[in-house]
Design a protein around this motif. Structure first.
Motif, mmCIF file in Angstrom:
data_model
loop_
_atom_site.group_PDB
_atom_site.id
_atom_site.type_symbol
_atom_site.label_atom_id
_atom_site.label_comp_id
_atom_site.label_asym_id
_atom_site.label_seq_id
_atom_site.Cartn_x
_atom_site.Cartn_y
_atom_site.Cartn_z
ATOM 1 N N PRO A 108 0.805 -1.236 0.000
ATOM 2 C CA PRO A 108 0.000 0.000 0.000
ATOM 3 C C PRO A 108 0.833 1.279 0.000
ATOM 4 O O PRO A 108 0.333 2.338 -0.388
ATOM 5 C CB PRO A 108 -0.825 -0.122 1.292
ATOM 6 N N PHE A 109 2.089 1.178 0.450
ATOM 7 C CA PHE A 109 2.950 2.364 0.475
ATOM 8 C C PHE A 109 3.711 2.561 -0.835
ATOM 9 O O PHE A 109 4.234 3.641 -1.103
ATOM 10 C CB PHE A 109 3.949 2.256 1.636
ATOM 11 N N LEU A 110 3.761 1.496 -1.653
ATOM 12 C CA LEU A 110 4.536 1.555 -2.897
ATOM 13 C C LEU A 110 3.665 1.647 -4.140
ATOM 14 O O LEU A 110 4.127 2.096 -5.187
ATOM 15 C CB LEU A 110 5.432 0.316 -3.007
ATOM 16 N N LYS A 111 2.398 1.236 -4.019
ATOM 17 C CA LYS A 111 1.529 1.167 -5.195
ATOM 18 C C LYS A 111 0.237 1.942 -4.919
ATOM 19 O O LYS A 111 -0.329 1.833 -3.839
ATOM 20 C CB LYS A 111 1.210 -0.293 -5.527
ATOM 21 N N LYS A 112 -0.194 2.717 -5.875
ATOM 22 C CA LYS A 112 -1.391 3.544 -5.709
ATOM 23 C C LYS A 112 -2.616 2.852 -6.300
ATOM 24 O O LYS A 112 -2.516 2.057 -7.242
ATOM 25 C CB LYS A 112 -1.196 4.903 -6.384
ATOM 26 N N ASP A 113 -3.778 3.198 -5.755
ATOM 27 C CA ASP A 113 -5.027 2.664 -6.291
ATOM 28 C C ASP A 113 -5.322 3.261 -7.657
ATOM 29 O O ASP A 113 -5.107 4.464 -7.892
ATOM 30 C CB ASP A 113 -6.179 2.986 -5.340
ATOM 31 N N LYS A 114 -5.821 2.438 -8.537
ATOM 32 C CA LYS A 114 -6.212 2.895 -9.861
ATOM 33 C C LYS A 114 -7.507 3.699 -9.766
ATOM 34 O O LYS A 114 -8.433 3.305 -9.051
ATOM 35 C CB LYS A 114 -6.422 1.682 -10.782
ATOM 36 N N PRO A 115 -7.581 4.848 -10.432
ATOM 37 C CA PRO A 115 -8.827 5.647 -10.373
ATOM 38 C C PRO A 115 -10.022 4.853 -10.898
ATOM 39 O O PRO A 115 -9.894 4.024 -11.812
ATOM 40 C CB PRO A 115 -8.524 6.854 -11.269
ATOM 41 N N HIS A 116 -11.187 5.119 -10.326
ATOM 42 C CA HIS A 116 -12.408 4.461 -10.802
ATOM 43 C C HIS A 116 -12.788 4.989 -12.182
ATOM 44 O O HIS A 116 -12.531 6.154 -12.520
ATOM 45 C CB HIS A 116 -13.567 4.736 -9.841
ATOM 46 N N GLY A 117 -13.428 4.116 -12.952
ATOM 47 C CA GLY A 117 -14.020 4.555 -14.201
ATOM 48 C C GLY A 117 -15.389 5.156 -13.943
ATOM 49 O O GLY A 117 -15.810 5.312 -12.797
ATOM 50 N N PRO A 118 -16.113 5.507 -15.008
ATOM 51 C CA PRO A 118 -17.471 6.057 -14.833
ATOM 52 C C PRO A 118 -18.367 5.054 -14.108
ATOM 53 O O PRO A 118 -18.361 3.862 -14.411
ATOM 54 C CB PRO A 118 -17.952 6.281 -16.273
ATOM 55 N N ALA A 119 -19.120 5.541 -13.133
ATOM 56 C CA ALA A 119 -19.997 4.665 -12.348
ATOM 57 C C ALA A 119 -21.381 4.596 -12.969
ATOM 58 O O ALA A 119 -21.965 5.612 -13.352
ATOM 59 C CB ALA A 119 -20.087 5.158 -10.908
ATOM 60 N N LYS A 120 -21.903 3.392 -13.075
ATOM 61 C CA LYS A 120 -23.257 3.166 -13.553
ATOM 62 C C LYS A 120 -24.128 2.811 -12.355
ATOM 63 O O LYS A 120 -23.707 2.090 -11.450
ATOM 64 C CB LYS A 120 -23.261 2.015 -14.559
ATOM 65 N N LEU A 121 -25.336 3.344 -12.319
ATOM 66 C CA LEU A 121 -26.241 3.032 -11.218
ATOM 67 C C LEU A 121 -26.797 1.617 -11.387
ATOM 68 O O LEU A 121 -27.298 1.257 -12.455
ATOM 69 C CB LEU A 121 -27.386 4.043 -11.162
ATOM 70 N N HIS A 122 -26.682 0.827 -10.326
ATOM 71 C CA HIS A 122 -27.191 -0.539 -10.333
ATOM 72 C C HIS A 122 -28.258 -0.698 -9.256
ATOM 73 O O HIS A 122 -28.303 0.069 -8.290
ATOM 74 C CB HIS A 122 -26.057 -1.535 -10.067
ATOM 75 N N ARG A 123 -29.084 -1.693 -9.429
ATOM 76 C CA ARG A 123 -30.120 -1.966 -8.437
ATOM 77 C C ARG A 123 -29.646 -3.093 -7.507
ATOM 78 O O ARG A 123 -29.218 -4.151 -7.981
ATOM 79 C CB ARG A 123 -31.433 -2.361 -9.110
#
Length: 420
Positions: free
Chosen positions: A32-47
């Motif tokens: 977690p200190f060496l690698k960053k989280d990948k940004p989220h893509g566009p979010a779709k609304l789900h039920r």
């Protein structure tokens, strides 16, 4: 060969095996200190359908349902279902008062969360059809941050069809038992599941606070997970099938930890036996999967569910046997006692290191005073050492599923005030 010499060789061999099995988890600490989280893509609304299996949870379930109703996700896309499982209190009535769709179940033969979940999903399929894209699973004592479903939906929209989340505690500072549980779950989130997610291998579902898609439900043929640790069985079945469990670090929920040692022993004994059940059912499949595309996930899961218990029990049993033989042969057994003491001290120091790293990393999220945070770092190894006799007893004692009593009836606002 003399018994004392056997002890030395055995303990050295067990230490080598332990390192070979778990050295990679120490590498996780750095990820977690060496690698960053990948940004989220566009979010779709789900039920989504929210699934809650509850047994005599009238004291706490209302706060969970309120925290679901107060989500910032569109409320018309979330339906909450509760199955009141063999309840003798007002769980069903309280759940209805707080807006849940409630089914009641009375079955004294098929006892356990897995059976209740399977029946709840059958009710939903019959009464609502296939209208839900995904299913959340919570325990009745949980509480959700207001953006929990929104955050999970972002990861769901990224293509993950099984997602686990960040597990915090409502009652971290109650005593050494509750803090022991809480610190372990924080470590699991921050330094097991988060690194796994960053490395694009599979995470592990842990009891509650997770989501899965309709496709996963249909691929597994429903919720057919009835072992004592149905969450680990669910994870393992999906890993063997080549699925990847994702993790959402920004989706935070809270649960209540046991505070009595007796209740803790009963629960952890069930876990220990459940892990053995899962390994018996899936161990060979996991080992066969190691050379495959998702081989590391299979190896990781195999290591998570079996070797630590086996190595510990074998080490204790053979050390004790060698000490007894040495005593009967008139040899000095102090060497055996020293070896056992050294093992306990080394284990304590290892758990102290893990507890300290986790506490420092998650400092701002832990709901406790500075003094309590520091004190419970030192009691954490003692909590973990109690797994040794519990795991040993689980091999021989009859273990059945029994509900855990929950009584910490606090709201999310109460928790935030306590933290503030």
């Amino acid at each position: 060969m003399e018994p004392i010499e056997v002890i030395r060789i055995l303990n050295f061999s067990l230490a080598v095996l332990f390192v070979l099995c778990y050295a990679y988890q120490f590498l996780y600490l750095a990820v977690p200190f060496l690698k960053k989280d990948k940004p989220h893509g566009p979010a779709k609304l789900h039920r989504y359908a929210v699934l809650i299996s509850a047994r005599n949870e009238a004291a706490v379930i209302g706060h969970l349902l309120d925290s679901i109703r107060n989500q910032d996700y569109p409320s018309d896309l979330v339906t909450t279902f509760v199955i009141a499982d063999n309840c003798t209190d007002a769980t069903a009535e309280v759940a209805r008062q707080h807006g849940a769709v409630v089914y009641e179940r009375f079955n004294r033969v098929k006892v356990g969360k897995g059976y209740a979940m399977n029946e709840l999903l059958a009710h939903i399929d019959r009464d609502y059809g296939k209208v839900f894209d995904g299913f959340f699973v919570f325990d009745a004592d949980n509480l959700l941050e207001p953006d929990y479903i929104t955050q999970m939906n972002r990861t769901f929209s990224d293509g993950y069809e099984i997602i686990t989340s960040y597990r915090n505690s409502k009652n971290y500072a109650d005593n050494w038992v509750s803090s022991g549980y809480a610190l372990w779950f924080l470590r699991e989130a921050a330094f097991l599941n988060h690194p796994r997610h960053l490395l694009k291998t599979s995470c592990a579902v842990s009891g509650t606070g997770f989501c899965f898609s309709r496709r996963i439900l249909e691929q597994r043929g429903g919720w057919n997970f009835f072992l004592l640790t149905e969450d680990i069985e669910f994870t393992t079945a999906n890993v063997v099938a080549g699925e990847r469990v994702g993790y959402c670090k920004d989706a935070v929920f809270y649960d209540e930890q046991p505070t009595t040692f007796r209740q803790s022993c009963r629960q952890r004994m069930r876990w220990a036996r459940g892990y053995l059940q899962v390994f018996q059912a899936y161990g060979l499949k996991l080992l066969k999967g190691i050379p495959q595309r998702n081989g590391f996930a299979c190896f990781d899961m195999a290591m998570a569910i079996m070797p630590a218990i086996v190595l510990t029990v074998v080490g204790i049993g053979t050390n004790a046997a060698a000490a007894v033989l040495g005593f009967l042969a008139g040899q000095n057994v102090l060497i055996a006692l020293w070896s056992a003491t050294q093992f306990l001290v080394n284990t304590y120091l290892l758990m102290l290191f893990i507890g300290a790293v986790t506490t420092l990393s998650e400092w701002k999220r832990i709901r406790a005073t500075t003094a309590q945070k520091i004190f419970y770092v030192f009691t954490f190894p003692l909590f973990m050492l109690t797994y040794i006799p519990i795991s040993f007893a689980a091999l021989f004692k009859r273990v059945e599923w029994k509900p855990i009593e929950h009584s910490v009836a606090v709201s999310l606002a109460d928790i935030n005030r306590r933290a503030g």
